[in-house]
Design a protein around this motif. Structure first.
Motif, PDB file in Angstrom:
ATOM      1  N   VAL A  48      -4.033   1.932  -5.306  1.00 34.48           N
ATOM      2  CA  VAL A  48      -5.148   1.287  -4.606  1.00 34.48           C
ATOM      3  C   VAL A  48      -5.120  -0.228  -4.706  1.00 34.48           C
ATOM      4  O   VAL A  48      -5.916  -0.907  -4.059  1.00 34.48           O
ATOM      5  CB  VAL A  48      -6.498   1.807  -5.140  1.00 34.48           C
ATOM      6  CG1 VAL A  48      -6.659   3.284  -4.844  1.00 34.48           C
ATOM      7  CG2 VAL A  48      -6.643   1.532  -6.635  1.00 34.48           C
ATOM      8  N   GLY A  49      -4.220  -0.797  -5.518  1.00 28.96           N
ATOM      9  CA  GLY A  49      -4.202  -2.246  -5.661  1.00 28.96           C
ATOM     10  C   GLY A  49      -3.189  -2.686  -6.688  1.00 28.96           C
ATOM     11  O   GLY A  49      -2.163  -2.034  -6.895  1.00 28.96           O
ATOM     12  N   ARG A  93       0.832  -1.194   0.000  1.00 29.29           N
ATOM     13  CA  ARG A  93       0.000   0.000   0.000  1.00 29.29           C
ATOM     14  C   ARG A  93       0.870   1.248   0.000  1.00 29.29           C
ATOM     15  O   ARG A  93       1.999   1.248   0.464  1.00 29.29           O
ATOM     16  CB  ARG A  93      -0.906   0.021   1.237  1.00 29.29           C
ATOM     17  CG  ARG A  93      -1.873  -1.139   1.307  1.00 29.29           C
ATOM     18  CD  ARG A  93      -2.659  -1.067   2.602  1.00 29.29           C
ATOM     19  NE  ARG A  93      -3.331  -2.326   2.863  1.00 29.29           N
ATOM     20  CZ  ARG A  93      -3.894  -2.623   4.013  1.00 29.29           C
ATOM     21  NH1 ARG A  93      -3.852  -1.760   5.007  1.00 29.29           N
ATOM     22  NH2 ARG A  93      -4.485  -3.787   4.185  1.00 29.29           N
ATOM     23  N   SER A 133      -8.222  -4.547  -5.732  1.00 27.75           N
ATOM     24  CA  SER A 133      -7.847  -3.512  -4.770  1.00 27.75           C
ATOM     25  C   SER A 133      -7.252  -4.134  -3.520  1.00 27.75           C
ATOM     26  O   SER A 133      -7.510  -5.291  -3.186  1.00 27.75           O
ATOM     27  CB  SER A 133      -9.071  -2.669  -4.399  1.00 27.75           C
ATOM     28  OG  SER A 133     -10.103  -3.491  -3.875  1.00 27.75           O
ATOM     29  N   LEU A 135     -12.580  -0.630  -2.197  1.00 27.30           N
ATOM     30  CA  LEU A 135     -11.861   0.264  -3.106  1.00 27.30           C
ATOM     31  C   LEU A 135     -12.006   1.716  -2.664  1.00 27.30           C
ATOM     32  O   LEU A 135     -11.030   2.480  -2.673  1.00 27.30           O
ATOM     33  CB  LEU A 135     -12.375   0.083  -4.533  1.00 27.30           C
ATOM     34  CG  LEU A 135     -11.804   1.046  -5.577  1.00 27.30           C
ATOM     35  CD1 LEU A 135     -10.284   0.966  -5.633  1.00 27.30           C
ATOM     36  CD2 LEU A 135     -12.400   0.758  -6.953  1.00 27.30           C
ATOM     37  N   TRP A 193      -1.953  -0.704  -9.395  1.00 25.33           N
ATOM     38  CA  TRP A 193      -3.187  -0.086  -9.870  1.00 25.33           C
ATOM     39  C   TRP A 193      -3.237   1.295  -9.238  1.00 25.33           C
ATOM     40  O   TRP A 193      -3.383   1.433  -8.030  1.00 25.33           O
ATOM     41  CB  TRP A 193      -4.383  -0.931  -9.463  1.00 25.33           C
ATOM     42  CG  TRP A 193      -5.713  -0.304  -9.790  1.00 25.33           C
ATOM     43  CD1 TRP A 193      -5.945   0.789 -10.567  1.00 25.33           C
ATOM     44  CD2 TRP A 193      -7.001  -0.748  -9.340  1.00 25.33           C
ATOM     45  NE1 TRP A 193      -7.286   1.065 -10.638  1.00 25.33           N
ATOM     46  CE2 TRP A 193      -7.956   0.140  -9.893  1.00 25.33           C
ATOM     47  CE3 TRP A 193      -7.421  -1.794  -8.531  1.00 25.33           C
ATOM     48  CZ2 TRP A 193      -9.314  -0.005  -9.649  1.00 25.33           C
ATOM     49  CZ3 TRP A 193      -8.780  -1.937  -8.295  1.00 25.33           C
ATOM     50  CH2 TRP A 193      -9.714  -1.060  -8.851  1.00 25.33           C
TER      51      TRP A 193
END
Length: 421
Positions: A160-161, A148, A391, A192, A169
Motif C-alpha cells: 500500500v505504500g 504499486r 501510502s 490508504l 509498506w
C-alpha cells in the motif's frame, strides 16, 4: 591519476547523479562518506552522549595523573559492528556496555543523525545486549518510489505504500488479520483504504462494506462489494449475518477436524471475507434507547468477528476520524482485538492514544508530530514495533476504476445475499 579523475568526475556529476539515480549515488558516493564519518566520530560521539565508560575508577585515574603524569586511559565505548549499506542508508549492530539499555541509544539518535549528516537514525533492540542502529540519508516518504502492486499477487497481501526505511509498506492480513486506521479529514486515511481495496480487488476475496454515512465513502467500490450497509440498522443486521457465516465455517472445520479454514483442501476452502468499516464512530454514537441497543449489538458482533475471524477467513479493517474511549467500552474492547494500527494526523490526542497508546509511547509521540502538509504519512504499529510510512496516492477515480475492472471476481455469499449492494 585514474583515481583522481574518477573522484573529480563524481564530484562534478554528483548532484545530477543524486537527483536522477539516488540509489547509485548513495552506494558510490554517499555511503563511503558516511562510513568515514561514523568511524571518525564514533568514540567522541559515544563520550559526548554519556555512552562511554571509564576503564578505571575516577580516584584511580586522578592519582595516576598526580603520581606519575600518565595520561588517563581511553574510556570504553560500545562495540560497533560492520556497516551494511542499504538502498537508502545503512545499518550496523552495537554491543552495549554493562548497565546500558536500548533507551540510552534512542536518546542519542538525534546526535548521531547530526554528526553523520543523515536524515534520521532509528535504534531498535536486536537481542539482549545488542541494539541495531539504522540510518537513512533522505526522507523516503517525501516522494515514495515503490511501485504499486500489479495483478493479484499473494492472497491477502497488499503493498500500500513505502516505509521510512525505503522498503514496501505491506498489509498482510494473514500475518496481522485486523486493523484500526485513524486520521483526520485530508490526512490520507481514505487514500490508504483506497490503496488497500485496489490491492484486494484483483484477488479472490469477498469485500464487505459498512459505511454509516449513507455509503458516501464505500459506494465507490459497489461493483466489487459482496455486501454493503449504509446505516446503523443495516450494519447491525449485516454484522449478525457475518457472525452467522463464521459459525457455519466453524461447523465445516469441526467436521473436517481442522482448526482453521487454511487447513482445508483448497477446493473446500471458503472464500476469505474482508470487512471494511468506515467511520466507526457512527456505529457507536447514541441519542436514544434504540440507538443504544443497536450500538451495543454492533460492538458485540465486531468483537466476536475479531476474536474468531482470523481462523475462519474473516478480516476487519476499521477506519475512523475520531476513535476515543468516550464512545463507550465497546470501542476499547474492539481496539484490543485489532492488532494492526495506523495513525495518520489526527485532530485530537484521544484518538492517537486509542490507536497507539497501548502499544508504544514513542509511536504515539511520532503520530502527534505529523505535520498537516504531509497527507498520507502515518505511523503504523503492532506488537512487533512501529514505523513511519506513507501510502501510495490512489484517488477515488482510481479506486472506482479498479473496482469496476474486477467486478467479475465479486463472489456471491448466500449468507449475505440480503445485503448485496
Amino acid at each position: 591519476m585514474v583515481a583522481a579523475a574518477l573522484g573529480v568526475g563524481l564530484l562534478v556529476a554528483g548532484p545530477t547523479l543524486r537527483r536522477h539515480y539516488p540509489v547509485a549515488w548513495w552506494l558510490c558516493v554517499g555511503f563511503p562518506a558516511a562510513a568515514w564519518r561514523v568511524a571518525r566520530t564514533w568514540r567522541p560521539l559515544m563520550a559526548a552522549c554519556g555512552l562511554a565508560q571509564s576503564r578505571k575508577a575516577a580516584l584511580t585515574v586522578v592519582s595516576g595523573l598526580v603520581g606519575n603524569g600518565a595520561p588517563p586511559p581511553q574510556p570504553r565505548v560500545p562495540g560497533r559492528g560492520r556497516m551494511h549499506p542499504t538502498s537508502g542508508g545503512f545499518w550496523f549492530l552495537v554491543r552495549t556496555l554493562p548497565g546500558q539499555v536500548p533507551e540510552d541509544f534512542v536518546k542519542a539518535a538525534p546526535a548521531m543523525a547530526h554528526d553523520w549528516e543523515m536524515h534520521a537514525v532509528r535504534v531498535t533492540t536486536w537481542r539482549p545486549g545488542v541494539v541495531r542502529i539504522a540510518a537513512t540519508f533522505a526522507d523516503p516518504l517525501h516522494r515514495p518510489r515503490v511501485p504499486r502492486q500489479r495483478g493479484a499477487g499473494r492472497l491477502l497481501h497488499v503493498a500500500v505504500g513505502v516505509l521510512e526505511s525505503g522498503a514496501q509498506w505491506v498489509i498482510d492480513l494473514r500475518e496481522v488479520p485486523h486493523w484500526l486506521i485513524v486520521g483526520a479529514t485530508r490526512s490520507g486515511k481514505s487514500t490508504l483504504v483506497n490503496a488497500l481495496v485496489a490491492g484486494l480487488a484483483p484477488q479472490r476475496v469477498a469485500l464487505v462494506g459498512i459505511d454509516c454515512k449513507g455509503g458516501m465513502e464505500l459506494a465507490l467500490y459497489t461493483r466489487r462489494l459482496s455486501a454493503l450497509a449504509t446505516d446503523r440498522a443495516q450494519a447491525v443486521t449485516l454484522l449478525g449475518a457475518l457472525v452467522g457465516l463464521t459459525q457455519d465455517r466453524m461447523t465445516v472445520c469441526r467436521k473436517a477436524r481442522v482448526r482453521n479454514i487454511w487447513s482445508l483442501a483448497e477446493q473446500e476452502r471458503p472464500v476469505p471475507v474482508v470487512v471494511i468499516v468506515d467511520e466507526l464512530a457512527e456505529l457507536f454514537l447514541i441519542a436514544n434507547r434504540t440507538e443504544k441497543e443497536e450500538s451495543q449489538a454492533a460492538a458485540t458482533a465486531l468483537v466476536r468477528l475479531a476474536q474468531l475471524g482470523a481462523a475462519l477467513g474473516v478480516f476487519l479493517v476499521v477506519a475512523g476520524q475520531r476513535v476515543g474511549s468516550d464512545l463507550g467500552p465497546g470501542v476499547t474492547a474492539l481496539r484490543s482485538q485489532l492488532g494492526g494500527r495506523v495513525c495518520h494526523r489526527v485532530a485530537d490526542s484521544g484518538t492517537a492514544e486509542m490507536a497507539l497508546g497501548d502499544l508504544n509511547p514513542d509511536a504515539l509521540h511520532a503520530a502527534q508530530s505529523i505535520a498537516p502538509g504531509a497527507p498520507g504519512t502515518a505511523v503504523l504499529a503492532s506488537a512487533d514495533g512501529w514505523e513511519r510510512a506513507r501510502s501510495h496516492l490512489v484517488t477515488e477515480t482510481d479506486a472506482e476504476a479498479v473496482a469496476a475492472e474486477f467486478a467479475h471476481l465479486t463472489p456471491l455469499l448466500p449468507e449475505l445475499a440480503d445485503h448485496a449492494p
